[in-house]
Motif scaffolding. Structure first.
Motif, PDB file in Angstrom:
ATOM      1  N   ALA A  45       0.843  -1.208   0.000  1.00  0.00           N
ATOM      2  CA  ALA A  45       0.000   0.000   0.000  1.00  0.00           C
ATOM      3  C   ALA A  45       0.873   1.251   0.000  1.00  0.00           C
ATOM      4  O   ALA A  45       0.605   2.207  -0.745  1.00  0.00           O
ATOM      5  CB  ALA A  45      -0.943  -0.005   1.198  1.00  0.00           C
ATOM      6  N   GLU A  46       1.912   1.261   0.808  1.00  0.00           N
ATOM      7  CA  GLU A  46       2.816   2.422   0.843  1.00  0.00           C
ATOM      8  C   GLU A  46       3.516   2.597  -0.501  1.00  0.00           C
ATOM      9  O   GLU A  46       3.661   3.727  -0.987  1.00  0.00           O
ATOM     10  CB  GLU A  46       3.852   2.249   1.952  1.00  0.00           C
ATOM     11  N   ARG A  47       3.917   1.507  -1.113  1.00  0.00           N
ATOM     12  CA  ARG A  47       4.571   1.572  -2.416  1.00  0.00           C
ATOM     13  C   ARG A  47       3.617   2.142  -3.473  1.00  0.00           C
ATOM     14  O   ARG A  47       4.005   2.950  -4.314  1.00  0.00           O
ATOM     15  CB  ARG A  47       5.084   0.189  -2.824  1.00  0.00           C
ATOM     16  N   ALA A  48       2.351   1.732  -3.403  1.00  0.00           N
ATOM     17  CA  ALA A  48       1.346   2.257  -4.337  1.00  0.00           C
ATOM     18  C   ALA A  48       1.152   3.755  -4.122  1.00  0.00           C
ATOM     19  O   ALA A  48       1.032   4.523  -5.087  1.00  0.00           O
ATOM     20  CB  ALA A  48       0.029   1.514  -4.162  1.00  0.00           C
ATOM     21  N   ALA A  49       1.131   4.186  -2.857  1.00  0.00           N
ATOM     22  CA  ALA A  49       0.973   5.617  -2.550  1.00  0.00           C
ATOM     23  C   ALA A  49       2.189   6.411  -3.020  1.00  0.00           C
ATOM     24  O   ALA A  49       2.048   7.512  -3.577  1.00  0.00           O
ATOM     25  CB  ALA A  49       0.758   5.813  -1.048  1.00  0.00           C
ATOM     26  N   LEU A  50       3.377   5.867  -2.825  1.00  0.00           N
ATOM     27  CA  LEU A  50       4.593   6.557  -3.271  1.00  0.00           C
ATOM     28  C   LEU A  50       4.641   6.666  -4.792  1.00  0.00           C
ATOM     29  O   LEU A  50       5.022   7.707  -5.341  1.00  0.00           O
ATOM     30  CB  LEU A  50       5.841   5.828  -2.739  1.00  0.00           C
ATOM     31  N   GLU A  51       4.215   5.614  -5.477  1.00  0.00           N
ATOM     32  CA  GLU A  51       4.192   5.659  -6.942  1.00  0.00           C
ATOM     33  C   GLU A  51       3.176   6.679  -7.450  1.00  0.00           C
ATOM     34  O   GLU A  51       3.454   7.438  -8.390  1.00  0.00           O
ATOM     35  CB  GLU A  51       3.891   4.270  -7.502  1.00  0.00           C
ATOM     36  N   LEU A  52       2.011   6.730  -6.823  1.00  0.00           N
ATOM     37  CA  LEU A  52       1.009   7.730  -7.192  1.00  0.00           C
ATOM     38  C   LEU A  52       1.538   9.131  -6.912  1.00  0.00           C
ATOM     39  O   LEU A  52       1.357  10.052  -7.730  1.00  0.00           O
ATOM     40  CB  LEU A  52      -0.301   7.474  -6.438  1.00  0.00           C
ATOM     41  N   ALA A  53       2.217   9.306  -5.784  1.00  0.00           N
ATOM     42  CA  ALA A  53       2.798  10.613  -5.452  1.00  0.00           C
ATOM     43  C   ALA A  53       3.818  11.031  -6.501  1.00  0.00           C
ATOM     44  O   ALA A  53       3.844  12.200  -6.914  1.00  0.00           O
ATOM     45  CB  ALA A  53       3.439  10.570  -4.072  1.00  0.00           C
ATOM     46  N   GLU A  54       4.630  10.100  -6.939  1.00  0.00           N
ATOM     47  CA  GLU A  54       5.638  10.436  -7.953  1.00  0.00           C
ATOM     48  C   GLU A  54       4.990  10.836  -9.270  1.00  0.00           C
ATOM     49  O   GLU A  54       5.332  11.871  -9.843  1.00  0.00           O
ATOM     50  CB  GLU A  54       6.600   9.264  -8.176  1.00  0.00           C
ATOM     51  N   GLU A  55       4.057  10.039  -9.748  1.00  0.00           N
ATOM     52  CA  GLU A  55       3.428  10.374 -11.032  1.00  0.00           C
ATOM     53  C   GLU A  55       2.573  11.627 -10.916  1.00  0.00           C
ATOM     54  O   GLU A  55       2.519  12.430 -11.841  1.00  0.00           O
ATOM     55  CB  GLU A  55       2.624   9.192 -11.580  1.00  0.00           C
ATOM     56  N   GLY A  56       1.906  11.800  -9.774  1.00  0.00           N
ATOM     57  CA  GLY A  56       1.099  13.004  -9.581  1.00  0.00           C
ATOM     58  C   GLY A  56       1.938  14.263  -9.450  1.00  0.00           C
ATOM     59  O   GLY A  56       1.507  15.340  -9.837  1.00  0.00           O
ATOM     60  N   THR A  57       3.140  14.126  -8.939  1.00  0.00           N
ATOM     61  CA  THR A  57       4.052  15.262  -8.805  1.00  0.00           C
ATOM     62  C   THR A  57       4.723  15.581 -10.130  1.00  0.00           C
ATOM     63  O   THR A  57       4.937  16.740 -10.466  1.00  0.00           O
ATOM     64  CB  THR A  57       5.101  14.963  -7.715  1.00  0.00           C
ATOM     65  N   ARG A  58       5.018  14.551 -10.895  1.00  0.00           N
ATOM     66  CA  ARG A  58       5.718  14.724 -12.178  1.00  0.00           C
ATOM     67  C   ARG A  58       4.745  14.786 -13.348  1.00  0.00           C
ATOM     68  O   ARG A  58       5.101  14.433 -14.470  1.00  0.00           O
ATOM     69  CB  ARG A  58       6.689  13.569 -12.380  1.00  0.00           C
ATOM     70  N   VAL A  59       3.559  15.268 -13.114  1.00  0.00           N
ATOM     71  CA  VAL A  59       2.516  15.265 -14.131  1.00  0.00           C
ATOM     72  C   VAL A  59       2.957  15.994 -15.410  1.00  0.00           C
ATOM     73  O   VAL A  59       2.599  15.584 -16.510  1.00  0.00           O
ATOM     74  CB  VAL A  59       1.183  15.806 -13.552  1.00  0.00           C
ATOM     75  N   ALA A  60       3.756  17.023 -15.288  1.00  0.00           N
ATOM     76  CA  ALA A  60       4.222  17.753 -16.472  1.00  0.00           C
ATOM     77  C   ALA A  60       5.225  16.937 -17.279  1.00  0.00           C
ATOM     78  O   ALA A  60       5.391  17.154 -18.472  1.00  0.00           O
ATOM     79  CB  ALA A  60       4.858  19.081 -16.070  1.00  0.00           C
ATOM     80  N   ASP A  61       5.899  15.992 -16.628  1.00  0.00           N
ATOM     81  CA  ASP A  61       6.899  15.162 -17.297  1.00  0.00           C
ATOM     82  C   ASP A  61       6.301  13.934 -17.975  1.00  0.00           C
ATOM     83  O   ASP A  61       6.957  13.310 -18.797  1.00  0.00           O
ATOM     84  CB  ASP A  61       7.945  14.667 -16.293  1.00  0.00           C
TER      85      ASP A  61
END
Length: 157
Positions: free
Chosen positions: A86-102
């Motif tokens: 669950a934490e890994r899924a949240a971290l992955e979502l955080a990364e993609e949500g933060t790097r949305v412009a990339d």
């Protein structure tokens, strides 16, 4: 390093921060686990190069009984064995949500689907909102060159 403006002492900034802080309080009271919230805030802050928020949230996480091993491995969570699925899924979502412009297309269906396996709808809404709010805080602090290292627990209430 000095901040460009005294953001925390400025009247207009105070009005803006009250709204962001209100949103943060709602999220803190959600059913999304506290340590998951801190992991997401730290990871987004690392990606954005926000020393102030990284300092703040690593200290907040440690005060909430997060271990130094896990704190030290957040930036390399993919290779670390100390985070649950669950934490890994949240971290992955955080990364993609933060790097949305990339990322062409924003957050992928695979990343969203993985998060949806571990979190209910309220928690997913909290995650989306948390990622948006921490990115707003990061941008304020990065643009203002807010110095890091001096955060003390509870200094913002």
């Amino acid at each position: 390093m000095e901040a460009r403006v005294n953001y925390f002492g400025h009247a207009l900034a105070g009005k803006v921060m009250r709204h962001l802080n209100s949103a943060s309080k709602v999220l803190a009271e959600s059913t999304l686990p506290v340590l998951t919230q801190e992991l997401v805030k730290i990871r987004a802050s690392q990606i954005n190069g926000c020393g102030f928020c990284t300092d703040m949230h690593t200290k907040e996480a440690a005060a909430a009984d997060e271990t130094s091993v896990r704190l030290n491995l957040i930036a390399t969570w993919r290779e670390a064995t100390v985070f649950d699925e669950a934490e890994r899924a949240a971290l992955e979502l955080a990364e993609e949500g933060t790097r949305v412009a990339d990322a062409a297309g924003g957050v992928s269906d695979a990343v969203w689907g993985n998060a949806a396996k571990h979190f209910d709808e309220d928690q997913l809404v909290a995650l989306i909102s948390l990622i948006a709010v921490i990115n707003a805080y990061n941008r304020i602090n990065v643009i203002n060159q807010q110095p890091a290292g001096g955060y003390q627990l509870g200094m913002f209430g």
